[in-house]
Enzyme design. Structure first.
Site, mmCIF file in Angstrom:
data_model
loop_
_atom_site.group_PDB
_atom_site.id
_atom_site.type_symbol
_atom_site.label_atom_id
_atom_site.label_comp_id
_atom_site.label_asym_id
_atom_site.label_seq_id
_atom_site.Cartn_x
_atom_site.Cartn_y
_atom_site.Cartn_z
ATOM 1 N N ARG A 59 16.532 3.639 -4.950
ATOM 2 C CA ARG A 59 15.618 3.729 -6.273
ATOM 3 C C ARG A 59 15.544 2.518 -7.011
ATOM 4 O O ARG A 59 16.713 2.168 -7.517
ATOM 5 C CB ARG A 59 16.233 4.939 -7.095
ATOM 6 C CG ARG A 59 16.122 6.393 -6.413
ATOM 7 C CD ARG A 59 16.548 7.607 -7.392
ATOM 8 N NE ARG A 59 16.492 8.858 -6.734
ATOM 9 C CZ ARG A 59 15.801 9.772 -7.015
ATOM 10 N NH1 ARG A 59 14.846 9.354 -8.009
ATOM 11 N NH2 ARG A 59 15.724 10.913 -6.527
ATOM 12 N N HIS A 62 13.964 -1.129 -11.121
ATOM 13 C CA HIS A 62 12.986 -0.916 -12.058
ATOM 14 C C HIS A 62 13.429 -1.474 -13.556
ATOM 15 O O HIS A 62 14.564 -1.604 -13.992
ATOM 16 C CB HIS A 62 12.908 0.706 -12.472
ATOM 17 C CG HIS A 62 12.568 1.370 -11.116
ATOM 18 N ND1 HIS A 62 12.786 2.618 -10.675
ATOM 19 C CD2 HIS A 62 11.635 0.946 -10.072
ATOM 20 C CE1 HIS A 62 12.309 2.888 -9.531
ATOM 21 N NE2 HIS A 62 11.705 1.996 -8.971
ATOM 22 N N LYS A 72 20.772 0.655 -20.460
ATOM 23 C CA LYS A 72 21.159 1.645 -19.499
ATOM 24 C C LYS A 72 22.650 1.589 -19.392
ATOM 25 O O LYS A 72 23.488 0.773 -19.431
ATOM 26 C CB LYS A 72 20.543 1.753 -18.099
ATOM 27 C CG LYS A 72 19.008 1.635 -18.212
ATOM 28 C CD LYS A 72 18.449 1.400 -16.928
ATOM 29 C CE LYS A 72 17.066 1.431 -16.875
ATOM 30 N NZ LYS A 72 16.385 0.903 -15.572
ATOM 31 N N TYR A 132 22.267 8.831 -16.496
ATOM 32 C CA TYR A 132 22.240 7.623 -17.409
ATOM 33 C C TYR A 132 21.785 7.640 -18.598
ATOM 34 O O TYR A 132 20.703 8.522 -18.670
ATOM 35 C CB TYR A 132 21.818 6.441 -16.414
ATOM 36 C CG TYR A 132 20.342 6.500 -15.884
ATOM 37 C CD1 TYR A 132 20.217 7.497 -14.675
ATOM 38 C CD2 TYR A 132 19.305 5.726 -16.325
ATOM 39 C CE1 TYR A 132 18.917 7.558 -14.217
ATOM 40 C CE2 TYR A 132 17.984 6.301 -15.698
ATOM 41 C CZ TYR A 132 17.791 7.033 -14.534
ATOM 42 O OH TYR A 132 16.808 7.279 -14.234
ATOM 43 N N ASP A 168 7.925 2.529 -5.076
ATOM 44 C CA ASP A 168 8.953 1.636 -4.535
ATOM 45 C C ASP A 168 8.498 0.899 -3.618
ATOM 46 O O ASP A 168 8.682 -0.265 -3.379
ATOM 47 C CB ASP A 168 10.424 2.272 -4.435
ATOM 48 C CG ASP A 168 11.014 2.687 -5.951
ATOM 49 O OD1 ASP A 168 12.047 3.046 -6.211
ATOM 50 O OD2 ASP A 168 10.066 2.388 -6.802
HETATM 51 C C1 LIG Z 1 12.529 7.092 -15.353
HETATM 52 C C2 LIG Z 1 11.608 8.196 -15.846
HETATM 53 C C3 LIG Z 1 10.751 9.101 -14.966
HETATM 54 N N1 LIG Z 1 10.101 9.911 -15.362
HETATM 55 C C4 LIG Z 1 9.075 10.717 -14.120
HETATM 56 C C5 LIG Z 1 8.025 9.572 -13.417
HETATM 57 C C6 LIG Z 1 7.777 10.122 -12.329
HETATM 58 O O1 LIG Z 1 6.738 11.112 -12.435
HETATM 59 C C7 LIG Z 1 9.081 10.970 -12.092
HETATM 60 C C8 LIG Z 1 10.057 10.034 -11.033
HETATM 61 O O2 LIG Z 1 10.161 8.575 -11.557
HETATM 62 P P1 LIG Z 1 10.476 7.727 -10.714
HETATM 63 O O3 LIG Z 1 10.157 7.797 -9.431
HETATM 64 O O4 LIG Z 1 10.427 6.341 -11.519
HETATM 65 O O5 LIG Z 1 12.241 7.855 -10.824
HETATM 66 P P2 LIG Z 1 13.361 6.825 -10.015
HETATM 67 O O6 LIG Z 1 12.747 6.161 -8.834
HETATM 68 O O7 LIG Z 1 14.795 7.635 -10.050
HETATM 69 O O8 LIG Z 1 13.531 5.607 -11.084
HETATM 70 C C9 LIG Z 1 14.454 5.535 -12.060
HETATM 71 O O9 LIG Z 1 15.484 5.052 -11.150
HETATM 72 C C10 LIG Z 1 15.965 3.589 -11.499
HETATM 73 C C11 LIG Z 1 17.300 3.119 -10.769
HETATM 74 C C12 LIG Z 1 16.104 3.190 -13.023
HETATM 75 O O10 LIG Z 1 16.957 2.731 -13.469
HETATM 76 C C13 LIG Z 1 15.046 3.897 -14.036
HETATM 77 O O11 LIG Z 1 15.782 4.354 -14.906
HETATM 78 C C14 LIG Z 1 14.148 4.718 -13.416
HETATM 79 O O12 LIG Z 1 13.162 4.244 -13.079
HETATM 80 O O13 LIG Z 1 10.007 11.041 -13.041
HETATM 81 C C15 LIG Z 1 10.167 10.521 -16.562
HETATM 82 O O14 LIG Z 1 9.481 11.434 -16.833
HETATM 83 N N2 LIG Z 1 11.166 9.878 -17.306
HETATM 84 C C16 LIG Z 1 11.593 8.930 -16.986
HETATM 85 O O15 LIG Z 1 12.438 8.592 -17.977
#
Ligand SMILES: Cc1cn([C@H]2C[C@H](O)[C@@H](COP(=O)(O)OP(=O)(O)O[C@H]3O[C@H](C)C(=O)[C@H](O)[C@H]3O)O2)c(=O)[nH]c1=O
Length: 181
Positions: A59, A62, A72, A132, A168
């Site tokens: 992941r 970001h 964070k 986190y 990603d």
């Molecule tokens: C980050 C975030 C995402 N979302 C929603 C947006 C998407 O619909 C869904 C999944 O989001 P995302 O694919 O960006 O999740 P990760 O890939 O786990 O991203 C995170 O993982 C990496 C390692 C990080 O450091 C960031 O904090 C964060 O971007 O959750 C939210 O509603 N609130 C939030 O704070």
């Protein structure tokens, strides 16, 4: 709390004091006074948690653009991750440099990441859950990323063919990323 410094000022590994007894352990997983003692005075406003079912899930990397950039505090509830930060502050002498750390349910280590760093991790075992804290609310319009295997960053990941989100898979190289740090 034991504080381990990294190659980047402000990025710190924190080892909480676990009180172990025959039942298991107890620890204070977060205590604001400790962060004030180490000079981190921002206030965390949101807690996040994610579950990655399969090992080899990456992941990231970001970050959120200013004025919504996020510091964070990352820890692992269950499982093991290889956690990576990249300095994306354009005027930093370590711009584009990275470092990786093992965080797990076993070492109980937490990673404090200040604003100005991209963050990502690779899971090393099934059903890894991370938890986190961030000091700025999520803002989809400020959400940005950098491709995990950017050849110029040359991050040494533990996998070569990771599980990635569609988002990603399409992140830009660092040299094309939008940065305002
Ligand atoms: C980050 C975030 C995402 N979302 C929603 C947006 C998407 O619909 C869904 C999944 O989001 P995302 O694919 O960006 O999740 P990760 O890939 O786990 O991203 C995170 O993982 C990496 C390692 C990080 O450091 C960031 O904090 C964060 O971007 O959750 C939210 O509603 N609130 C939030 O704070």
């Amino acid at each position: 709390m034991n504080v381990i410094h990294s190659k980047f000022p402000g990025v710190k590994l924190l080892e909480p004091n676990a009180h172990v007894d025959h039942r298991g352990y107890f620890m204070e997983s977060f205590n604001e006074s400790i962060f004030q003692d180490i000079g981190f005075n921002q206030k965390f406003v949101q807690d996040n948690q994610s579950l990655s079912k399969d090992p080899g899930t990456i992941r990231g990397l970001h970050y959120q653009l200013n004025p919504k950039s996020q510091a964070k505090l990352v820890r692992v509830l269950s499982g093991v991750i290889y956690d990576v930060v990249v300095d994306i502050r354009k005027n930093s002498p370590t711009f584009g440099q990275w470092e990786g750390y093992i965080l797990s349910e076993y070492n109980l280590r937490q990673l404090l990441i200040p604003k100005g760093f991209a963050h990502g991790f690779c899971t090393l075992v099934p059903d890894t859950q991370i938890y986190y804290k961030v000091d700025e609310f999520y803002s989809a319009e400020h959400d940005r990323g950098i491709l995990w295997n950017d050849p110029e960053m040359n991050i040494t990941w533990p996998v070569s063919n990771p599980i990635l989100s569609n988002k990603d898979e399409r992140l830009p190289l660092l040299k094309y990323a939008e940065l305002n740090f």
